[in-house]
Enzyme design. Structure first.
Site, PDB file in Angstrom:
ATOM      1  N   ARG A  99       3.815   2.281  -7.518  1.00 57.50           N
ATOM      2  CA  ARG A  99       3.585   2.086  -8.958  1.00 57.50           C
ATOM      3  C   ARG A  99       3.501   3.412  -9.705  1.00 57.50           C
ATOM      4  O   ARG A  99       4.022   3.560 -10.800  1.00 57.50           O
ATOM      5  CB  ARG A  99       2.277   1.312  -9.167  1.00 57.50           C
ATOM      6  CG  ARG A  99       2.460  -0.172  -9.316  1.00 57.50           C
ATOM      7  CD  ARG A  99       1.118  -0.868  -9.507  1.00 57.50           C
ATOM      8  NE  ARG A  99       1.266  -2.205 -10.078  1.00 57.50           N
ATOM      9  CZ  ARG A  99       1.740  -3.266  -9.425  1.00 57.50           C
ATOM     10  NH1 ARG A  99       2.144  -3.161  -8.188  1.00 57.50           N
ATOM     11  NH2 ARG A  99       1.816  -4.438 -10.034  1.00 57.50           N
TER      12      ARG A  99
ATOM     13  N   HIS B 142       8.935   2.625  -4.046  1.00 56.92           N
ATOM     14  CA  HIS B 142       8.359   1.484  -4.772  1.00 56.92           C
ATOM     15  C   HIS B 142       7.012   1.762  -5.426  1.00 56.92           C
ATOM     16  O   HIS B 142       6.511   0.945  -6.192  1.00 56.92           O
ATOM     17  CB  HIS B 142       8.203   0.272  -3.844  1.00 56.92           C
ATOM     18  CG  HIS B 142       7.124   0.437  -2.812  1.00 56.92           C
ATOM     19  ND1 HIS B 142       5.794   0.271  -3.102  1.00 56.92           N
ATOM     20  CD2 HIS B 142       7.171   0.758  -1.506  1.00 56.92           C
ATOM     21  CE1 HIS B 142       5.083   0.470  -2.013  1.00 56.92           C
ATOM     22  NE2 HIS B 142       5.885   0.781  -1.029  1.00 56.92           N
TER      23      HIS B 142
ATOM     24  N   GLU C  83      -6.580  -1.958   9.605  1.00 54.21           N
ATOM     25  CA  GLU C  83      -6.129  -0.705   8.976  1.00 54.21           C
ATOM     26  C   GLU C  83      -7.186  -0.222   7.969  1.00 54.21           C
ATOM     27  O   GLU C  83      -6.909   0.081   6.810  1.00 54.21           O
ATOM     28  CB  GLU C  83      -4.765  -0.847   8.302  1.00 54.21           C
ATOM     29  CG  GLU C  83      -4.078   0.496   8.054  1.00 54.21           C
ATOM     30  CD  GLU C  83      -2.733   0.356   7.332  1.00 54.21           C
ATOM     31  OE1 GLU C  83      -2.719   0.279   6.099  1.00 54.21           O
ATOM     32  OE2 GLU C  83      -1.702   0.348   8.019  1.00 54.21           O
TER      33      GLU C  83
ATOM     34  N   ASP D 294      -4.380  -2.365   1.994  1.00 55.39           N
ATOM     35  CA  ASP D 294      -4.805  -1.861   0.685  1.00 55.39           C
ATOM     36  C   ASP D 294      -4.102  -2.498  -0.500  1.00 55.39           C
ATOM     37  O   ASP D 294      -4.038  -1.921  -1.579  1.00 55.39           O
ATOM     38  CB  ASP D 294      -4.567  -0.352   0.645  1.00 55.39           C
ATOM     39  CG  ASP D 294      -3.119   0.017   0.935  1.00 55.39           C
ATOM     40  OD1 ASP D 294      -2.250  -0.863   0.835  1.00 55.39           O
ATOM     41  OD2 ASP D 294      -2.848   1.190   1.255  1.00 55.39           O
TER      42      ASP D 294
ATOM     43  N   GLU E  92      -3.941   1.326  -4.611  1.00 60.73           N
ATOM     44  CA  GLU E  92      -4.262   1.116  -3.199  1.00 60.73           C
ATOM     45  C   GLU E  92      -5.534   1.838  -2.740  1.00 60.73           C
ATOM     46  O   GLU E  92      -6.297   1.310  -1.934  1.00 60.73           O
ATOM     47  CB  GLU E  92      -3.074   1.546  -2.318  1.00 60.73           C
ATOM     48  CG  GLU E  92      -1.859   0.620  -2.409  1.00 60.73           C
ATOM     49  CD  GLU E  92      -0.987   0.872  -3.623  1.00 60.73           C
ATOM     50  OE1 GLU E  92      -1.220   1.879  -4.339  1.00 60.73           O
ATOM     51  OE2 GLU E  92      -0.075   0.070  -3.873  1.00 60.73           O
TER      52      GLU E  92
ATOM     53  N   HIS F   5      13.882  -2.001  -3.189  1.00 55.46           N
ATOM     54  CA  HIS F   5      12.752  -2.918  -3.369  1.00 55.46           C
ATOM     55  C   HIS F   5      13.086  -3.935  -4.467  1.00 55.46           C
ATOM     56  O   HIS F   5      13.828  -3.623  -5.391  1.00 55.46           O
ATOM     57  CB  HIS F   5      11.522  -2.077  -3.758  1.00 55.46           C
ATOM     58  CG  HIS F   5      10.202  -2.804  -3.682  1.00 55.46           C
ATOM     59  ND1 HIS F   5       9.814  -3.729  -4.605  1.00 55.46           N
ATOM     60  CD2 HIS F   5       9.179  -2.713  -2.807  1.00 55.46           C
ATOM     61  CE1 HIS F   5       8.602  -4.190  -4.305  1.00 55.46           C
ATOM     62  NE2 HIS F   5       8.196  -3.579  -3.199  1.00 55.46           N
TER      63      HIS F   5
HETATM   64  C1  UD1 Z   1       2.900  -4.185  -3.535  1.00 58.58           C
HETATM   65  C2  UD1 Z   1       1.517  -3.577  -3.301  1.00 58.58           C
HETATM   66  C3  UD1 Z   1       1.637  -2.204  -2.677  1.00 58.58           C
HETATM   67  C4  UD1 Z   1       2.523  -2.239  -1.442  1.00 58.58           C
HETATM   68  C5  UD1 Z   1       3.850  -2.870  -1.789  1.00 58.58           C
HETATM   69  C6  UD1 Z   1       4.703  -3.019  -0.561  1.00 58.58           C
HETATM   70  C7  UD1 Z   1      -0.277  -4.071  -4.899  1.00 58.58           C
HETATM   71  C8  UD1 Z   1      -0.822  -3.835  -6.240  1.00 58.58           C
HETATM   72  N1  UD1 Z   1       0.846  -3.418  -4.592  1.00 58.58           N
HETATM   73  O1  UD1 Z   1       3.539  -3.383  -4.520  1.00 58.58           O
HETATM   74  O2  UD1 Z   1       0.353  -1.742  -2.315  1.00 58.58           O
HETATM   75  O3  UD1 Z   1       2.718  -0.915  -0.991  1.00 58.58           O
HETATM   76  O4  UD1 Z   1       3.615  -4.171  -2.331  1.00 58.58           O
HETATM   77  O5  UD1 Z   1       6.033  -3.280  -0.895  1.00 58.58           O
HETATM   78  O6  UD1 Z   1      -0.821  -4.839  -4.150  1.00 58.58           O
HETATM   79  N2  UD1 Z   1       9.304  -8.815  -6.147  1.00 58.58           N
HETATM   80  C9  UD1 Z   1      10.237  -9.818  -5.929  1.00 58.58           C
HETATM   81  N3  UD1 Z   1      10.311 -10.345  -4.666  1.00 58.58           N
HETATM   82  C10 UD1 Z   1       9.539  -9.936  -3.640  1.00 58.58           C
HETATM   83  C11 UD1 Z   1       8.608  -8.913  -3.876  1.00 58.58           C
HETATM   84  C12 UD1 Z   1       8.489  -8.368  -5.134  1.00 58.58           C
HETATM   85  O7  UD1 Z   1      10.956 -10.227  -6.814  1.00 58.58           O
HETATM   86  O8  UD1 Z   1       9.669 -10.465  -2.522  1.00 58.58           O
HETATM   87  C13 UD1 Z   1       9.212  -8.231  -7.509  1.00 58.58           C
HETATM   88  C14 UD1 Z   1       8.496  -9.160  -8.495  1.00 58.58           C
HETATM   89  O9  UD1 Z   1       9.128  -9.063  -9.751  1.00 58.58           O
HETATM   90  C15 UD1 Z   1       7.116  -8.537  -8.575  1.00 58.58           C
HETATM   91  C16 UD1 Z   1       7.427  -7.062  -8.410  1.00 58.58           C
HETATM   92  O10 UD1 Z   1       8.475  -7.016  -7.455  1.00 58.58           O
HETATM   93  O11 UD1 Z   1       6.469  -8.831  -9.792  1.00 58.58           O
HETATM   94  C17 UD1 Z   1       6.294  -6.176  -7.976  1.00 58.58           C
HETATM   95  O12 UD1 Z   1       5.600  -6.729  -6.862  1.00 58.58           O
HETATM   96  P1  UD1 Z   1       4.043  -6.328  -6.644  1.00 58.58           P
HETATM   97  O13 UD1 Z   1       3.554  -7.007  -5.410  1.00 58.58           O
HETATM   98  O14 UD1 Z   1       3.288  -6.546  -7.886  1.00 58.58           O
HETATM   99  O15 UD1 Z   1       4.090  -4.779  -6.470  1.00 58.58           O
HETATM  100  P2  UD1 Z   1       4.780  -3.870  -5.365  1.00 58.58           P
HETATM  101  O16 UD1 Z   1       5.289  -2.661  -6.039  1.00 58.58           O
HETATM  102  O17 UD1 Z   1       5.694  -4.700  -4.549  1.00 58.58           O
HETATM  103  N1  UDP Z   2      10.730  -2.380   5.560  1.00 62.57           N
HETATM  104  C1  UDP Z   2      11.618  -3.433   5.844  1.00 62.57           C
HETATM  105  N2  UDP Z   2      12.780  -3.528   5.116  1.00 62.57           N
HETATM  106  C2  UDP Z   2      13.094  -2.647   4.132  1.00 62.57           C
HETATM  107  C3  UDP Z   2      12.178  -1.598   3.832  1.00 62.57           C
HETATM  108  C4  UDP Z   2      10.999  -1.493   4.559  1.00 62.57           C
HETATM  109  O1  UDP Z   2      11.362  -4.237   6.729  1.00 62.57           O
HETATM  110  O2  UDP Z   2      14.164  -2.801   3.522  1.00 62.57           O
HETATM  111  C5  UDP Z   2       9.461  -2.291   6.313  1.00 62.57           C
HETATM  112  C6  UDP Z   2       9.134  -0.938   6.901  1.00 62.57           C
HETATM  113  O3  UDP Z   2       9.675  -0.791   8.191  1.00 62.57           O
HETATM  114  C7  UDP Z   2       7.617  -0.932   6.914  1.00 62.57           C
HETATM  115  C8  UDP Z   2       7.255  -1.780   5.723  1.00 62.57           C
HETATM  116  O4  UDP Z   2       8.418  -2.529   5.388  1.00 62.57           O
HETATM  117  O5  UDP Z   2       7.084  -1.553   8.065  1.00 62.57           O
HETATM  118  C9  UDP Z   2       6.843  -0.905   4.576  1.00 62.57           C
HETATM  119  O6  UDP Z   2       6.789  -1.650   3.420  1.00 62.57           O
HETATM  120  P1  UDP Z   2       6.662  -0.983   2.000  1.00 62.57           P
HETATM  121  O7  UDP Z   2       7.284   0.366   2.023  1.00 62.57           O
HETATM  122  O8  UDP Z   2       7.180  -1.979   1.029  1.00 62.57           O
HETATM  123  O9  UDP Z   2       5.094  -0.915   1.787  1.00 62.57           O
HETATM  124  P2  UDP Z   2       3.966   0.165   2.131  1.00 62.57           P
HETATM  125  O10 UDP Z   2       4.004   0.434   3.585  1.00 62.57           O
HETATM  126  O11 UDP Z   2       4.237   1.371   1.295  1.00 62.57           O
HETATM  127  O12 UDP Z   2       2.713  -0.521   1.690  1.00 62.57           O
END
Ligand code: UD1
Ligand code: UDP
Length: 384
Positions: free
Chosen positions: A214, A212, A121, A99, A135, A245
């Protein structure tokens, strides 16, 4: 007959964890399948951690992530980049997962190229357009573009049938996160670095925290962290481990509310191996994550979900998961209850496995092969 070309598209940490078992399974049939991996890298470091662990080397890496990226940035960059990748590769089928915005853009890009879409999924729903945001809409939109719906559970299948998806296009597989989890959690696993290696998991009660979402950014997260502060000051045997995160909007509030507190370990996102094994050693979990709501119950760990809705009702029904939202008093009271009320703790710490049996990736790949006349039809997953 030429092998079928199957392209997996993913971009974030959870998609990578849940798609890795599918990528590894596809590689087992070199005469029948040509696998291609395309990542948007909506996440960078958090994606790379997973790719390294599962030894997945992408064929295409769009490297789109930017600090503070918006939904528009992710959607436009993914769509544009995938256009070129799909035009060059012309796969027979594209697999997307879950999602995220990568998921939606991946399905849309495949549709624009008139390439079949498989959604792994599929069928999770809260029926609230803005929760989780974006999502809920991402998975509905991806679902509308999908030809083969790989529903993890019977509930998810039911959601799709209620939206008039043809039963023949929905296959119940179990969730691939349980494949990843079972391959990773090991009683003999030892943490190699502090602070995890220094904690005595027998005498201390570890509360594992991740946040994490939004819709929780800002005040809701602040309230949760304040509740955690109250808990830590009241219970001297509690250690909070909080892999924070990478989102700067999460990190700022975490630092402001929890930075420097004794027995609160703020660490960078953990690799999946230490993280999954940390769930197994924790006392309880506080999270707004989707995937952790699936993993922790199968390890018998109570989960307080820092959200008002969930698309994963199965563990809620089994009693291992409770929705507590983000109100400071409520989060404090529910956490405290699990620390003082042994019966309540025992009721929730009840290992249940409604999400899978570790065979989801095998079922998904076999189903695709069967659709192409290359294998027997696999049996669907059924939770016991
Ligand atoms: C995204 C997904 C969310 C998912 C989550 C898992 C969307 C809109 N959101 O949210 O569904 O649950 O990932 O974690 O698709 N960043 C880094 N390094 C990384 C990852 C993220 O620096 O490796 C920072 C960046 O500044 C980035 C921000 O995190 O702009 C947000 O990342 P983004 O993918 O937009 O949103 P998430 O909250 O991670
Ligand atoms: N996870 C990880 N390291 C961390 C936190 C989470 O490997 O420090 C794994 C966790 O076991 C799960 C996945 O990341 O499988 C969940 O990711 P996240 O919570 O970012 O996204 P969501 O599932 O909410 O989309």
């Amino acid at each position: 007959m030429a092998p079928i070309k199957v392209m997996t598209i993913f971009g974030t940490r959870p998609e990578a964890i849940k798609m890795a078992p599918v990528v590894l399974e596809l590689a087992k049939y070199p005469t029948l399948v040509t696998p291609v991996v395309a990542v948007t890298a909506q996440h960078r470091e958090m994606l790379d951690q997973v790719l390294q662990l599962f030894r997945v080397v992408p064929d295409h890496d769009l490297d789109i992530m930017s600090r503070g990226q918006t939904l528009f940035d992710i959607t436009c960059r993914s769509l544009q980049g995938l256009n070129d990748v799909l035009a060059g590769e012309r796969p027979d089928i594209v697999l997307v997962h879950g999602d995220t915005t990568t998921t939606f853009a991946g399905a849309l890009a495949a549709f624009y190229h008139q390439i079949a879409v498989g959604h792994v999924e599929a069928g999770l729903r809260t029926r609230n357009k803005f929760s989780p945001f974006p999502e809920e809409m991402n998975r509905k939109l991806a679902g509308s573009l999908t030809d083969l719906h790989f529903a993890p559970t019977a509930t998810a299948r039911g959601n799709l049938l209620a939206e008039a998806v043809a039963p023949a296009d929905v296959f119940v597989t179990g969730n691939t996160v349980i494949d990843a989890l079972l391959a990773t959690v090991d009683e003999k696993y030892r943490f190699t670095a502090p602070p995890l290696a220094d904690i005595d998991y027998l005498s201390r009660r570890v509360i594992l925290v991740t946040t994490h979402r939004r819709e929780n950014l800002g005040e809701p997260l602040r309230h949760v962290y304040q509740a955690l502060r109250d808990i830590v000051s009241e219970f001297a045997d509690v250690e909070v481990v909080f892999p924070v995160h990478k989102n700067p909007r999460v990190r700022e509030i975490v630092q402001a509310e929890l930075g420097g507190l004794a027995r609160v370990h703020l660490v960078d996102p953990l690799d999946y191996q230490p993280f999954a094994n940390l769930i197994a050693r924790s006392h309880l979990v506080l999270t707004d994550s989707g995937g952790i709501q699936e993993e922790a119950p199968s390890l018998g760990k109570p989960v307080l979900v820092l959200r008002d809705t969930t698309e994963r009702p199965e563990a809620l029904d089994a009693g291992t998961v409770k929705l507590v939202g983000t109100d400071r008093e409520k989060v404090y009271a529910e956490t405290r209850r699990l620390l003082v009320d042994r019966d309540e703790y025992r009721r929730m710490a009840n290992a249940c496995n409604p999400y899978g049996d570790g065979q989801a990736a095998r079922r998904i790949v076999s189903f695709i092969l069967w659709k192409h006349g290359l294998a027997e039809r696999p049996e669907p997953y059924s939770a016991r």
